[in-house]
Every structure is written in structure tokens, then in C-alpha cells.
Design a protein around this motif. Structure first.
Motif, PDB file in Angstrom:
ATOM      1  N   ARG A 431       0.922  -1.121  -0.073  1.00 39.54           N
ATOM      2  CA  ARG A 431      -0.004  -0.106  -0.114  1.00 39.54           C
ATOM      3  C   ARG A 431       0.864   1.225   0.027  1.00 39.54           C
ATOM      4  O   ARG A 431       0.640   2.225  -0.714  1.00 39.54           O
ATOM      5  N   HIS A 432       2.017   1.351   0.832  1.00 40.31           N
ATOM      6  CA  HIS A 432       2.821   2.467   0.861  1.00 40.31           C
ATOM      7  C   HIS A 432       3.409   2.608  -0.394  1.00 40.31           C
ATOM      8  O   HIS A 432       3.425   3.986  -1.055  1.00 40.31           O
ATOM      9  N   ASP A 433       3.907   1.748  -1.271  1.00 41.26           N
ATOM     10  CA  ASP A 433       4.610   1.804  -2.517  1.00 41.26           C
ATOM     11  C   ASP A 433       3.596   2.201  -3.597  1.00 41.26           C
ATOM     12  O   ASP A 433       3.873   3.060  -4.323  1.00 41.26           O
ATOM     13  N   GLU A 434       2.492   1.794  -3.529  1.00 47.09           N
ATOM     14  CA  GLU A 434       1.209   1.936  -4.394  1.00 47.09           C
ATOM     15  C   GLU A 434       0.854   3.536  -4.433  1.00 47.09           C
ATOM     16  O   GLU A 434       0.919   4.312  -5.403  1.00 47.09           O
ATOM     17  N   GLN A 435       0.932   4.186  -3.257  1.00 49.37           N
ATOM     18  CA  GLN A 435       0.421   5.541  -3.116  1.00 49.37           C
ATOM     19  C   GLN A 435       1.573   6.665  -3.087  1.00 49.37           C
ATOM     20  O   GLN A 435       1.397   7.618  -3.465  1.00 49.37           O
ATOM     21  N   SER A 436       2.862   5.999  -2.755  1.00 48.72           N
ATOM     22  CA  SER A 436       3.868   6.814  -2.883  1.00 48.72           C
ATOM     23  C   SER A 436       4.401   6.889  -4.571  1.00 48.72           C
ATOM     24  O   SER A 436       4.978   8.171  -5.043  1.00 48.72           O
ATOM     25  N   TRP A 437       4.281   6.013  -5.413  1.00 50.71           N
ATOM     26  CA  TRP A 437       4.831   5.728  -6.723  1.00 50.71           C
ATOM     27  C   TRP A 437       3.817   5.863  -7.669  1.00 50.71           C
ATOM     28  O   TRP A 437       3.985   5.836  -8.915  1.00 50.71           O
ATOM     29  N   ASP A 438       2.375   6.082  -7.442  1.00 46.49           N
ATOM     30  CA  ASP A 438       1.500   6.187  -8.194  1.00 46.49           C
ATOM     31  C   ASP A 438       1.663   7.442  -9.395  1.00 46.49           C
ATOM     32  O   ASP A 438       2.296   8.431  -8.906  1.00 46.49           O
ATOM     33  N   PRO A 439       1.088   7.142 -10.580  1.00 49.56           N
ATOM     34  CA  PRO A 439       1.219   8.384 -11.318  1.00 49.56           C
ATOM     35  C   PRO A 439       0.066   9.062 -11.193  1.00 49.56           C
ATOM     36  O   PRO A 439      -0.987   8.910 -12.012  1.00 49.56           O
ATOM     37  N   TYR A 440       0.169  10.244 -10.410  1.00 52.14           N
ATOM     38  CA  TYR A 440      -1.199  10.989  -9.918  1.00 52.14           C
ATOM     39  C   TYR A 440      -1.751  11.637 -11.106  1.00 52.14           C
ATOM     40  O   TYR A 440      -1.043  11.970 -12.052  1.00 52.14           O
ATOM     41  N   GLY A 441      -2.939  12.143 -11.267  1.00 52.83           N
ATOM     42  CA  GLY A 441      -3.539  13.132 -11.684  1.00 52.83           C
ATOM     43  C   GLY A 441      -3.185  14.684 -11.287  1.00 52.83           C
ATOM     44  O   GLY A 441      -2.697  14.972 -10.119  1.00 52.83           O
ATOM     45  N   PRO A 442      -2.522  15.429 -12.241  1.00 53.81           N
ATOM     46  CA  PRO A 442      -1.721  16.377 -11.901  1.00 53.81           C
ATOM     47  C   PRO A 442      -2.526  17.600 -11.376  1.00 53.81           C
ATOM     48  O   PRO A 442      -3.886  17.816 -11.704  1.00 53.81           O
ATOM     49  N   ALA A 443      -2.014  18.418 -10.513  1.00 56.77           N
ATOM     50  CA  ALA A 443      -2.505  19.634 -10.067  1.00 56.77           C
ATOM     51  C   ALA A 443      -2.527  20.593 -11.082  1.00 56.77           C
ATOM     52  O   ALA A 443      -1.800  20.610 -12.045  1.00 56.77           O
ATOM     53  N   MET A 444      -3.918  21.401 -10.882  1.00 58.64           N
ATOM     54  CA  MET A 444      -4.322  22.208 -11.787  1.00 58.64           C
ATOM     55  C   MET A 444      -4.642  23.724 -11.543  1.00 58.64           C
ATOM     56  O   MET A 444      -5.267  23.917 -10.435  1.00 58.64           O
ATOM     57  N   ILE A 445      -4.390  24.630 -12.342  1.00 53.94           N
ATOM     58  CA  ILE A 445      -4.953  26.087 -12.001  1.00 53.94           C
ATOM     59  C   ILE A 445      -5.829  26.291 -13.264  1.00 53.94           C
ATOM     60  O   ILE A 445      -5.408  26.340 -14.755  1.00 53.94           O
ATOM     61  N   ILE A 446      -6.914  27.123 -12.879  1.00 51.58           N
ATOM     62  CA  ILE A 446      -7.729  27.548 -14.309  1.00 51.58           C
ATOM     63  C   ILE A 446      -8.162  28.972 -13.888  1.00 51.58           C
ATOM     64  O   ILE A 446      -8.878  29.392 -12.684  1.00 51.58           O
ATOM     65  N   LEU A 658     -14.531  16.204  -1.982  1.00 50.90           N
ATOM     66  CA  LEU A 658     -14.756  16.441  -0.639  1.00 50.90           C
ATOM     67  C   LEU A 658     -13.299  16.193   0.322  1.00 50.90           C
ATOM     68  O   LEU A 658     -13.253  16.838   1.296  1.00 50.90           O
ATOM     69  N   LYS A 659     -12.617  15.111  -0.240  1.00 49.14           N
ATOM     70  CA  LYS A 659     -11.662  14.557   0.725  1.00 49.14           C
ATOM     71  C   LYS A 659     -10.187  14.423   0.104  1.00 49.14           C
ATOM     72  O   LYS A 659      -9.233  14.697   0.811  1.00 49.14           O
ATOM     73  N   GLU A 660     -10.042  14.118  -1.300  1.00 47.52           N
ATOM     74  CA  GLU A 660      -8.602  13.519  -1.644  1.00 47.52           C
ATOM     75  C   GLU A 660      -7.757  14.679  -2.173  1.00 47.52           C
ATOM     76  O   GLU A 660      -8.123  15.736  -2.633  1.00 47.52           O
ATOM     77  N   GLN A 661      -6.376  14.754  -1.571  1.00 45.70           N
ATOM     78  CA  GLN A 661      -5.382  15.631  -2.015  1.00 45.70           C
ATOM     79  C   GLN A 661      -4.033  14.680  -1.527  1.00 45.70           C
ATOM     80  O   GLN A 661      -3.934  14.241  -0.477  1.00 45.70           O
ATOM     81  N   VAL A 662      -3.190  14.478  -2.511  1.00 44.78           N
ATOM     82  CA  VAL A 662      -2.025  14.025  -2.381  1.00 44.78           C
ATOM     83  C   VAL A 662      -1.088  15.086  -1.561  1.00 44.78           C
ATOM     84  O   VAL A 662      -0.989  16.329  -1.918  1.00 44.78           O
ATOM     85  N   THR A 663      -0.657  14.752  -0.514  1.00 40.83           N
ATOM     86  CA  THR A 663       0.274  15.470   0.361  1.00 40.83           C
ATOM     87  C   THR A 663       1.819  15.307   0.161  1.00 40.83           C
ATOM     88  O   THR A 663       2.095  13.827  -0.103  1.00 40.83           O
ATOM     89  N   PHE A 664       2.727  16.212   0.609  1.00 43.04           N
ATOM     90  CA  PHE A 664       4.078  15.936   0.565  1.00 43.04           C
ATOM     91  C   PHE A 664       5.025  16.976   1.235  1.00 43.04           C
ATOM     92  O   PHE A 664       4.419  18.284   1.361  1.00 43.04           O
ATOM     93  N   THR A 676      -3.736   9.132   5.907  1.00 41.23           N
ATOM     94  CA  THR A 676      -3.361  10.356   5.392  1.00 41.23           C
ATOM     95  C   THR A 676      -3.718  10.630   3.916  1.00 41.23           C
ATOM     96  O   THR A 676      -3.508  11.708   3.422  1.00 41.23           O
ATOM     97  N   TYR A 677      -4.454   9.943   3.364  1.00 38.45           N
ATOM     98  CA  TYR A 677      -5.304   9.856   1.952  1.00 38.45           C
ATOM     99  C   TYR A 677      -6.821   9.592   2.345  1.00 38.45           C
ATOM    100  O   TYR A 677      -7.129   8.353   1.598  1.00 38.45           O
ATOM    101  N   PRO A 678      -7.381  10.274   2.845  1.00 37.44           N
ATOM    102  CA  PRO A 678      -8.952  10.034   3.031  1.00 37.44           C
ATOM    103  C   PRO A 678      -9.549   9.584   1.950  1.00 37.44           C
ATOM    104  O   PRO A 678      -9.492  10.602   1.023  1.00 37.44           O
ATOM    105  N   ILE A 679     -10.610   8.854   1.919  1.00 34.31           N
ATOM    106  CA  ILE A 679     -11.717   8.824   0.734  1.00 34.31           C
ATOM    107  C   ILE A 679     -13.041   8.783   1.270  1.00 34.31           C
ATOM    108  O   ILE A 679     -13.089   8.369   2.397  1.00 34.31           O
ATOM    109  N   LEU A 680     -13.906   8.825   0.470  1.00 33.53           N
ATOM    110  CA  LEU A 680     -15.345   8.857   1.138  1.00 33.53           C
ATOM    111  C   LEU A 680     -15.614   7.388   1.603  1.00 33.53           C
ATOM    112  O   LEU A 680     -15.296   6.184   0.942  1.00 33.53           O
ATOM    113  N   ARG A 681     -16.010   7.467   2.819  1.00 35.34           N
ATOM    114  CA  ARG A 681     -16.353   6.021   3.413  1.00 35.34           C
ATOM    115  C   ARG A 681     -17.952   5.849   2.995  1.00 35.34           C
ATOM    116  O   ARG A 681     -18.377   6.174   2.764  1.00 35.34           O
ATOM    117  N   HIS A 682     -18.116   4.234   3.495  1.00 34.32           N
ATOM    118  CA  HIS A 682     -19.274   3.739   2.927  1.00 34.32           C
ATOM    119  C   HIS A 682     -20.629   4.710   3.633  1.00 34.32           C
ATOM    120  O   HIS A 682     -21.519   4.637   3.136  1.00 34.32           O
TER     121      HIS A 682
END
Length: 737
Positions: A431-446, A658-664, A676-682
Motif C-alpha cells: 500500500r505504501h509503494d502504491e500510493q507513493s509511486w502512483d502516476p497521479y492526476g496533476p495539480a491544475m490552475i484555471i 470533498l476529501k482527496e489530496q496528495v500531500t508531500f 493520510t489520504y482519506p476517501i469517502l467512507r461507505h
């Protein structure tokens, strides 16, 4: 499981005299056959993109020895229900009973090369290719039977694996017609398709058989796959993206951990193979403590991310420029707003997994990659192997949509299998490697700017988007796969991937006389690639939030404001449907209803979404109470599948919103688990209601990525109506305002 032969399975089937058609045939009473000879109509339009590589019947379909039919598709099953949808169109055109149609998905050398499964394109490309292949196969079977029986084609009836002479009991089965001859006709227009008013399966809500297996926790996924005498492996990850191995001390490993079979060091790629999975886990932890890596440049502070993005971005590129925005806004009040979206991760439910076996000549890989042929290209480039020496089989993963770490796990397994041949080597990520090395969706400004005319209608609009790449998927460039970058002779990506996905849907699908769109591309600190809906999620969040702001400035109802800027009847219809669904809803104090609309890519499916939210005035907590969607994907193939796709997409979008954000921090990614990366619970999942507008005479569009973008904007607009706070940054945190 036995090893696969080095020659392709397709050639093997050809040698046996099978026909590529792709379904399973049913028996039925002959009296029933006479009653269901459906009318056909000619199709003269363009053929799907998937047929550019494979345009003969035998690439898509096989008639088997027992008369059953197997369909071949290069797309993979990700939970989108492509398997059942393809069965429906194939059974329809060949007048087969549905449960006699068998589907074989994504295997190199066997199924067509359809590239990646993504962009909501599986139905448009693969299912439609199968439709046209099946219809072509039907005509060829009738013509072959006509010659054998010396009967005119229009006196024959094809149904359920037989071609029968009308008004008699005389018939031939498909195998009797073929006698070992392939159906190899080229698929060209015009094609005689079944008239849509006579469909038995297409457009119906037919359940997916695989759902029951998932619910009952049967062995369904790559994570469940086991082979006799299989060994287990882990990879010791570097401390950063650019880190290089300085030294490794493995002298005490075997004394501390039993069952270790081999340590593999290839430049800065470090792996360990053990007899059992837990032994591999313990060995990886031991080696991690006894390796030294070079340090790398630090990440920027999270709070300075968007400032840094604007500093490092390239000069803007003008993507669209209609009218004269600059002149029209000289003497006009300009309304401006800026919106941001953080890095988001794929968040696979099951961390990546792959299995590989090298027999000394052929490398076999089992993977949940979304593109087995592009993955094969990347592996061949990295390993300097011939393509026909690499055989990849798709196995569903307990994962997600988009370019996840599946290809990276497959690369790990391939490298380790070559170093430890003749045994199946299983690589399971943590799980640690999955979330550390994931090719994330990029941050954006509009950044958005617009003006209104004297009638309160939009006169000018300017969108400026700051975005990283939105696809670095594997291809013949070996640098697109992670492990290749750490070999003794490392590969680096030759390009930055697909940048255009970043400005997708940033130009509004509304009637606006003066419209400008500019894109600023940046090369960010984190690894990025395709996340569901690419840049549309951030862009529609911005565009549709801004539409509410403009409606308020104009003193108009937000939905009526949208309608008066739309010329497309299908767009108008989905908005009116959502208005109908929510017409009787009354909000309590602290609650609000928000709306949003989009046409995906401005060319594909339509969706309008409504959100009902509550905002706790004491702590600012936002809760989504219910979501509604009206969706138009053109012709509906499987109604149940589209509803499932829409419901799941809306819930995932609510979680992102509502919840998700990669932090570093400057040294590492810190969002490495579900705390540290919460998602919507059931318990937080809202009620969801979906209405599908079926348009059988319109071209098919996919639904997979359509519900995501408008859901976020609808929630943000609902929050404003609940508490008076405009949302400009995701995830929504009211205390920030």
C-alpha cells in the motif's frame, strides 16, 4: 496452468480451421427460428478506429468446432462492463442466444491490438467493431450456405448457429458450412445491420455475470491468481524519483529471513525473490534498511505549490481563439475567478500485482494493465526482445480506471522472471509503494474571465489553464515504465506525453461570441499520468462553478442561464431532465442544491448533475445527501452498465471533491495510506439517482468518464447555496474561507 506455445494462438486457431467471429451459439426450436428473421438496414458510415489495424472478420470472431462463437476484443475489463456489452451486440447481429456468446479479452497475439482501454472509448471502438464484424460474418455464412445448399440467400434463415432453408427442416450448422475454412472477409461498408426496432438484447439492462463472483469473494482478480511452485518477489524502492543506488549490504539477509531465493541488483533496480510472500516482505524491509541512495532535489512545500506552478510553466499556447476577446473587453466590466485542483491519486483498492514466467525463450506476463499491446512494446524496448517473444494476458485487477501502477508491477515481474527463469514470479506492491509511486492526476490552475452584455448574456470568455501532462502511458519508449529508469543503462522518457488532455473541456460548450482558450504547460515535481476524465474534472469544476457566478451577476436562475446559452437540443434535454428530477425537492436551513452540465470533450456524451448538500454551520463539514444525473450517451447498449458507470463515477467524484489530496513535504510523499489520504467512507456515500436518455439512432458514446466533472461543480454550487461560500479550491474545506 501450462505454458503457452511460442506461436500465436490466432495462428493455432487458423490451422484448426476455426473462424474468427466471437460468440457462443445456442440451440433452439426450428419453429421459433422462422418467426425471428429480423429486417436489416444498410450501414454506410465510417468504421471505428479499432478497425484501422484489424479489418477482417477473423480478427474479431471465431466459430468454434462445437458451433459456439468466441468474440475477440483487445479491450480490458475494468469494471465498466465491456464484456457483457460486447456479447449483446455480437449476439444481436448473429441472431444468437446471449448465453452462447463467449468473450475473450486482451491477450497479445490472440485479440486485436486496440491500444489502451480508456477515454470512454471501449463501446465506440471495440463493441462497434464487433458489431460490424458480426454482421459481415452473418452475410458470409449465408452466402457460403447458399452455395452448399444451392439455395438463394433470401430463402435462407440464420439463427442460433444454423442456416436453415425457410419452410423446411433442412439446415446446416456453422461448422458444417465452414468445413475448416476461415471467415476472412474484409469488413467494408455498406454493412447490413439488424434494424434497431427488432433488437432483443441491445438497449436492455442485462446484469453482468462477474458481479456475483465479486460479491461472493471468488478468485476474480490478478491479486488472486496462483500457479504451482510460484515464487514471490518485492522491489526495494529508491528514496526519491531521481535517486541512484550507492550501495547495498545483503550479507545478513539470509541469516535473518528464511526462504530467500535470489537478490537481483540491476543498476539501481533492486528486487528480492523468496519462496513465500511474507518472506519476500520481510526481505524487502531488511534490504531497505541496508541500502544507501543518492539524495535528490527537494519537492516544493505543499502550500507553495500553485505559486511554483505558475513560475515554472511554459509560455502559453493559444488553443482556441474565436471572435475578439481583447477588443470586446476593453470597455466592459470583467468578472474573474481562479480555481485550483490538487494532485489526486488513483487510489486502487488493491495495490498493483503482476506475475511473469520466462521459460528461456518466451516471457509470459499476467497483468491488469489497461494496454497490453503498448505494455508489450515498452517491455520489448527495455529488454531488447522481439515482440513475438513476449506474451501478455490481461487479468482484471482490484484497482481503478486510468494509468495506475499496474504496468510498473508487470515490468518488475518481467525483470525478476528473466533473472529467475522457469518459475512463475509474483510481484505484489505494498500500500505504501502504491500510493507513493502512483502516476497521479496533476495539480491544475484555471483562471477564468468573462463579460456580460446588456441582456445578461455572456459576450466574452477567456480560459487559461496551467497543467502538467495527462498521460505518460507505456509505449515503445521504454522510459514510460518505471523500473526501466533505474537499470544500469537507464531509460528516460523521450517526450512529456499527452499534454492536450489538460485543457479538455476548458472551452465552454455554450454559445459565446468571443472565446479564447490558452494552456500553460509545466513539468511538475510529482509523477503524473492519466486519471479518470483527465483535465475535464478540474476544467468543468471551474467552468460550471463560474457559470453559477455569472448567472448570479446577471440576476438569473442558474439553469435557465445555461439553457439560454445552449443551441444543442440534446444538451438542453439533459438539463431539463435534471430540473424535472429535482423539481419537488425543498432544502432545509443549512442545505443547498447545485447543478452542473457538460458534454464530454465537447463532442461526446452529455450529462447534467444535481447535488443536494448540507453544511454544518459549527464545523463547516459538508455532506452530500443525494446526487442526480441525466445522461445521454446516444445509443444505449447495456442500460444497467451505463447506470452503474454513472453512479460509481459520481461517488468517486464526490470523494475527490470533498476529501482527496496528495500531500508531500520537501523529502517525500506523505499521503501513503488511507488515513493520510482519506476517501469517502461507505457511511458517507450519498443516495444516487440516474436517468438515461436513450437515443438509438445516434452514434454510441462511452459513459465511463462523463459523470465525474459535473459532479464536482454541482457539489460546489450546492455548498454556495447552503452557506454562501463560493468554492474555488479542491478539496472543499469551508474553514479555508
Amino acid at each position: 496452468m501450462t505454458n503457452f506455445p511460442s506461436e500465436s494462438r490466432r495462428r493455432f486457431f487458423k490451422d484448426l480451421g476455426y473462424v474468427s467471429i466471437g460468440f457462443t451459439l445456442f440451440s433452439s426450436c426450428l419453429g421459433e427460428e422462422d418467426q425471428i428473421m429480423a429486417e436489416r438496414v444498410p450501414y454506410n458510415d465510417t468504421l471505428p478506429g479499432s478497425m484501422r489495424r484489424e479489418n477482417h472478420v477473423n480478427a474479431w470472431l471465431q466459430v468454434l468446432e462445437d458451433g459456439n462463437i468466441r468474440v475477440l476484443s483487445g479491450k480490458v475489463e475494468l469494471g465498466q462492463g465491456i464484456r457483457i456489452a460486447i456479447r449483446q451486440v455480437a449476439a444481436e447481429e448473429l441472431d444468437m442466444d446471449l448465453d452462447k456468446v463467449e468473450i475473450h479479452l486482451a491477450e497479445t497475439g490472440v485479440t486485436p491490438n486496440e491500444g489502451y482501454t480508456g477515454a470512454s472509448a471501449s463501446i465506440q471502438n471495440s463493441a462497434m467493431s464487433v458489431r460490424y464484424a458480426a454482421a459481415t460474418a452473418r452475410m458470409e455464412l449465408l452466402e457460403l450456405a447458399s452455395k452448399k445448399l444451392d439455395i438463394k440467400v433470401d430463402e435462407l434463415l440464420l439463427y442460433n448457429g444454423r442456416v436453415k432453408v425457410r419452410g423446411s427442416n433442412k439446415y446446416l450448422t456453422f461448422p458444417e458450412i465452414l468445413e475448416g475454412v476461415q471467415l476472412e472477409r474484409e469488413i467494408t461498408t455498406p454493412i447490413q445491420l439488424k434494424k434497431k426496432t427488432e433488437y432483443r438484447y441491445v438497449g436492455k439492462a442485462i446484469p453482468r455475470p462477474d458481479i456475483e463472483k465479486m460479491v461472493q469473494a471468488e478468485a476474480t482478480y490478478i491479486q488472486d491468481l496462483r500457479f504451482p511452485d510460484m515464487v514471490h518477489a518485492r522491489v526495494v524502492r529508491p528514496t526519491g524519483y531521481e535517486s541512484k543506488l550507492v550501495q547495498i549490504n545483503a550479507s545478513g539477509l539470509k541469516a535473518e529471513v528464511s526462504g530467500v531465493l535470489k537478490i537481483v541488483v540491476l543498476g539501481s533496480f533492486v528486487g528480492v525473490i523468496a519462496q513465500r510472500e511474507y518472506q519476500a516482505i520481510k526481505a524487502e524491509k531488511h534490504l531497505k534498511k541496508h541500502t544507501q541512495w543518492t539524495t535528490v532535489a527537494p519537492f516544493p512545500e505543499t502550500e507553495n505549490l500553485f505559486t511554483r506552478i505558475k513560475k515554472i510553466a511554459n509560455k502559453p499556447e493559444t488553443i482556441r481563439n474565436e471572435g475578439d476577446f481583447e477588443t470586446e473587453t476593453i470597455h466592459t466590466q470583467i468578472i474573474k475567478s481562479t480555481y485550483t485542483k490538487p494532485y489526486l491519486m488513483h487510489g486502487s483498492m488493491g495495490p498493483a500485482c503482476a506475475i511473469a514466467m520466462f521459460n528461456g525463450e518466451v516471457l509470459q506476463v499476467w497483468s491488469h494493465s489497461q494496454g497490453i499491446y503498448p505494455l508489450r512494446d515498452a517491455l520489448a524496448s527495455m529488454l531488447e526482445m522481439d515482440l513475438d517473444k513476449i506474451h501478455i494476458i490481461s487479468v482484471p485487477g482490484a484497482g481503478c480506471y486510468g494509468h495506475s501502477t499496474a504496468d510498473d508491477a508487470a515490468t518488475d515481474a518481467a525483470l525478476l522472471a528473466i533473472e529467475y527463469p522457469k518459475r512463475h514470479v509474483r510481484v505484489q506492491w505494498s500500500r505504501h509503494d502504491e500510493q507513493s509511486w502512483d502516476p497521479y492526476g496533476p495539480a491544475m490552475i484555471i483562471d477564468l474571465a468573462a463579460s456580460l452584455d446588456r441582456n445578461g448574456r455572456i459576450n466574452s470568455w477567456k480560459s487559461e489553464v496551467w497543467t502538467d501532462s495527462h498521460s505518460t502511458r507505456p509505449n515503445s519508449d521504454a522510459g514510460t515504465i518505471l523500473a526501466a529508469r533505474y537499470l544500469e543503462k537507464p531509460f528516460q522518457m523521450k517526450s512529456r506525453g499527452f499534454l492536450a488532455g489538460g485543457h479538455r473541456n476548458a472551452d465552454p460548450y455554450y454559445r459565446i461570441p468571443h472565446l479564447m482558450l490558452k494552456a500553460h504547460y509545466y513539468d511538475g515535481p510529482l509523477r503524473v499520468s492519466s486519471l479518470r476524465s483527465l483535465g475535464s474534472f478540474a476544467n468543468i469544476f471551474a467552468v460550471e462553478s463560474f457559470m453559477d457566478e455569472l448567472a448570479e451577476k446577471a440576476g438569473k436562475d442558474p439553469l435557465e442561464f445555461r439553457l439560454e446559452h445552449l443551441d444543442d437540443d440534446r444538451g438542453i434535454a439533459v438539463i431539463k431532465k435534471v430540473m424535472e428530477l429535482t423539481a419537488s425537492l425543498k432544502s432545509k436551513d443549512g442545505e443547498g442544491i447545485g447543478f452542473a452540465f457538460m458534454r464530454y470533450k465537447n463532442t461526446d456524451a452529455y450529462a447534467a448533475v444535481a447535488a443536494h448538500v448540507s453544511v454544518d454551520k459549527e464545523n463547516g463539514k459538508v455532506r452530500v445527501l443525494k446526487l442526480w444525473a441525466a445522461v445521454d450517451v446516444g445509443e444505449v447498449i447495456n442500460l444497467d452498465g451505463i447506470i452503474n458507470q454513472t453512479e460509481g463515477g459520481m461517488i468517486q467524484a464526490a470523494s475527490w471533491t470533498l476529501k482527496e489530496q496528495v500531500t508531500f513535504n520537501p523529502h517525500e510523499v506523505t499521503s501513503t495510506d488511507w488515513i493520510t489520504y482519506p476517501i469517502l467512507r461507505h457511511s458517507e456515500i450519498p443516495e444516487v439517482e440516474v436517468a438515461i436518455i436513450d437515443r438509438p439512432n445516434e452514434p454510441v458514446s462511452g459513459a465511463g468518464e462523463v459523470p465525474m466533472p459535473p459532479t464536482s461543480a454541482a457539489i460546489a454550487n450546492a455548498v454556495y447555496r447552503a452557506c454562501g461560500t463560493r468554492v474555488y479550491d479542491l478539496p472543499i474545506r469551508i474553514h479555508k474561507k
